[in-house]
Design an enzyme around this catalytic site. Structure first.
Site, PDB file in Angstrom:
ATOM      1  CE  LYS A 177    -130.927  40.405  21.153  1.00  0.00           C
ATOM      2  NZ  LYS A 177    -131.090  39.016  21.638  1.00  0.00           N
TER       3      LYS A 177
ATOM      4  CB  THR B 243    -139.353  34.812  15.644  1.00  0.00           C
ATOM      5  OG1 THR B 243    -140.580  35.068  16.344  1.00  0.00           O
ATOM      6  CG2 THR B 243    -139.466  35.284  14.205  1.00  0.00           C
TER       7      THR B 243
ATOM      8  N   GLY C  58    -136.970  31.715  20.126  1.00  0.00           N
ATOM      9  CA  GLY C  58    -135.603  31.308  20.409  1.00  0.00           C
ATOM     10  C   GLY C  58    -134.532  32.015  19.608  1.00  0.00           C
ATOM     11  CB  THR C  59    -134.539  34.828  17.159  1.00  0.00           C
ATOM     12  OG1 THR C  59    -135.419  35.636  17.949  1.00  0.00           O
ATOM     13  CG2 THR C  59    -135.295  34.201  16.013  1.00  0.00           C
ATOM     14  N   GLY C  60    -133.225  34.968  20.076  1.00  0.00           N
ATOM     15  CA  GLY C  60    -132.246  35.605  20.958  1.00  0.00           C
ATOM     16  C   GLY C  60    -131.276  34.598  21.543  1.00  0.00           C
ATOM     17  CB  CYS C  61    -131.783  31.226  23.005  1.00  0.00           C
ATOM     18  SG  CYS C  61    -133.049  31.611  24.222  1.00  0.00           S
TER      19      CYS C  61
END
Length: 555
Positions: A234, A267, A269-272
């Protein structure tokens, strides 16, 4: 681009992923693609006994197990995974590895659970509930990594999604050398897809610089060499790019996802959320590539919807995973996942032909489906809007009752109003990127293309498939330039998307089209060959037989 504050406590990363950017059905039984069906894991001991018969009428729902830390602020970790899976229409069970006290200001405390209790949680869920996909987040010790890997060896699942939570946005390594070694040696070789951000990818590779898209490609390939089947790096923090770029490597091909950055502080928690959304789509039966595309569209929609909401007084707020409960304008109906096999026999209606044979649009669609059509497009250029809408609603009901997707040609307003599964647009119609912003992440979008350049743009704009043609001369479109079999093959070889051949195709010439031998040519779209005939269902049956036989001959 806003940079998150460092989140570090007791040496553990608490899903403080950088903001990343996102580009932006039918009668076949859901199945998980072979490219991530694990073959190296032995048949689990817990599944060797005979399956108990399911009660009559019961439906098994897709199921994701998330193994991660708890976030008391509910923006990331277990709570984000639960909300994301719920939004995607998937059941989610949990194994908690750590409990945190945190909010939008920061992390006030962490309590890591002992390995024996993590093992007990895993055994409870895996032995009884049989999740389809496991997704990992915060794994705060080598012992917990080992426990997880042992459980995955004992209880087989269809796919493992690893979100390697180990590095803060500021670049601090929050997972020590032993945890990194456990990731590389034990967990990643089991993973079907791993989703590192730039700093996590760099850390996994011993500090490799990550400054360009070329660096991301190199990193994806190097991480793939460790063992995971797919790597999604990412690039939301890639300063060298005006757009946000994410790179996927599947062991053979690179795929780039580009989009405009969404400016928001919400933003956390976007990865989770991205990883759990990918897991949800895999559990629902999508291929890896489709799962990533749909998951990224969903997160993009949620970020955009939530960019101005206010929760807490800190610098990094959460976003609203369940925005569809409040935003009626954005259709996020979660139906059967997009499946390229739907395109085998693609029926495209025609107003003039229906009138010629005295058929209503609904009658024509029903006959095509009864004959074996696997997807339907309503292409009606002359009908009044109100008449078209009423007919489209009827056709939606017919298609839904048979499990066949229905698309609308060009008319996004009709597609929204009748609840169609998507739209098909031409080069002079509304761009696919704009159509996607209106229709949301779940609708199917197709684009007519004649050249590799147009096919590449369709991919970049977020389309799901392309229709390539006319392959042969046709009377259904004026001044339609033909591409021939050679042109069709060229586009197929260059396209990252599934391809449907269209234009002058019928029972006499469908065979050479399907015998081109290119894997992403998924079917043929026909108009006259079905609807300008006395018996639509008979013609559909005969044509489908030719297509299936030609497809089998190639394989």
């Amino acid at each position: 681009m806003y940079q998150h504050p460092t989140v570090s406590f007791m040496g553990f990363q608490l899903c403080s992923h950088a903001p990343f950017s996102i580009p932006i059905h039918h009668k076949f039984q859901l199945s998980i693609s072979r490219d991530f069906r694990r073959t190296r894991v032995p048949k689990p001991r817990g599944m060797q006994q005979e399956e108990e018969p399911k009660p009559s009428g019961k439906v098994r729902v897709p199921h994701v197990l998330t193994v991660a830390g708890s976030d008391s602020g509910a923006g990331a970790g277990i709570q984000a995974d639960l909300k994301a899976c719920a939004a995607r229409g998937v059941y989610c069970s949990t194994v908690i590895t750590a409990v945190t006290a945190q909010n939008t200001v920061g992390v006030q405390g962490v309590n890591v659970l002992n390995e024996d209790f993590v093992r007990e949680q895993l055994n409870s869920v895996l032995s009884d509930m049989r999740p389809d996909v496991v997704k990992t987040g915060m794994l705060p010790s080598p012992g917990i990594v080992k426990v997880l890997c042992e459980s995955l060896q004992e209880f087989q699942v269809r796919a493992l999604v690893v979100d390697p939570v180990m590095v803060s946005t500021s670049g601090d390594v929050l997972a020590g050398p032993l945890i990194l070694a456990s990731f590389r040696e034990e967990l990643l070789p089991l993973a079907d897809i791993v989703t590192p951000n730039l700093r996590e990818a760099s850390t996994l590779l011993g500090g490799l610089p990550m400054e360009t898209v070329a660096d991301m490609r190199s990193a994806a390939k190097s991480i793939h060499d460790i063992g995971p089947r797919h790597v999604l790096v990412k690039g939301g923090d890639l300063l060298a790019s005006a757009d946000a770029v994410d790179v996927l490597f599947d062991g053979k091909e690179f795929y780039e996802f580009r989009s405009t950055r969404i400016k928001t502080l919400n933003t956390h928690g976007t990865g989770c959320t991205l990883a759990s959304s990918i897991a949800a789509e895999l559990a629902r039966g999508s291929s890896v590539l489709s799962a990533i595309k749909i998951a990224k569209r969903y997160v993009e929609s949620a970020l955009d919807y939530s960019k101005d909401i206010l929760i807490g007084g800190g610098r990094q707020g959460p976003f609203d995973h369940l925005m569809q409960l409040k935003n009626n304008a954005l259709s996020l109906r979660v139906g059967r996942p997009f499946d390229p096999s739907d395109f085998l026999l693609y029926a495209v209606t025609d107003t003039a032909m229906n009138k010629k044979w005295g058929r209503s649009m609904g009658d024509a669609v029903k006959a095509a489906i009864e004959g074996g059509a696997t997807i339907v497009q309503l292409r009606e250029k002359d009908a009044e809007t109100q008449d078209f809408l009423e007919a489209a609603k009827t056709c939606v009901e017919i298609c839904r009752s048979h499990g066949v997707p229905l698309l609308i040609n060009d008319r996004i307003d009709i597609a929204l109003a009748c609840g169609a599964d998507g739209v098909h647009v031409g080069q002079s119609d509304m761009p696919a990127r704009v159509a996607r912003s209106i229709l949301g992440p779940d609708k199917i979008i197709g684009v007519s293309c004649k050249t590799p350049e147009q096919a590449e743009k369709a991919w970049t704009d977020g389309a799901d498939y392309i229709g390539c043609g006319g392959v042969y001369p046709t009377n259904t479109k004026e001044n339609n330039i033909t591409v021939g079999l050679d042109g069709l093959k060229t586009v197929c070889l260059e396209s990252k998307l599934p391809v449907v051949a269209i234009g002058g195709i019928g029972i006499s010439n469908a065979k050479p089209v399907m015998e081109l031998g290119v894997p992403n040519l998924k079917g043929v779209a026909v108009v006259s060959a079905l609807f300008d005939r006395e018996s639509v269902s008979t013609e559909a049956q005969n044509l489908l037989r030719v297509i299936v036989d030609a497809t089998k001959a190639v394989k």
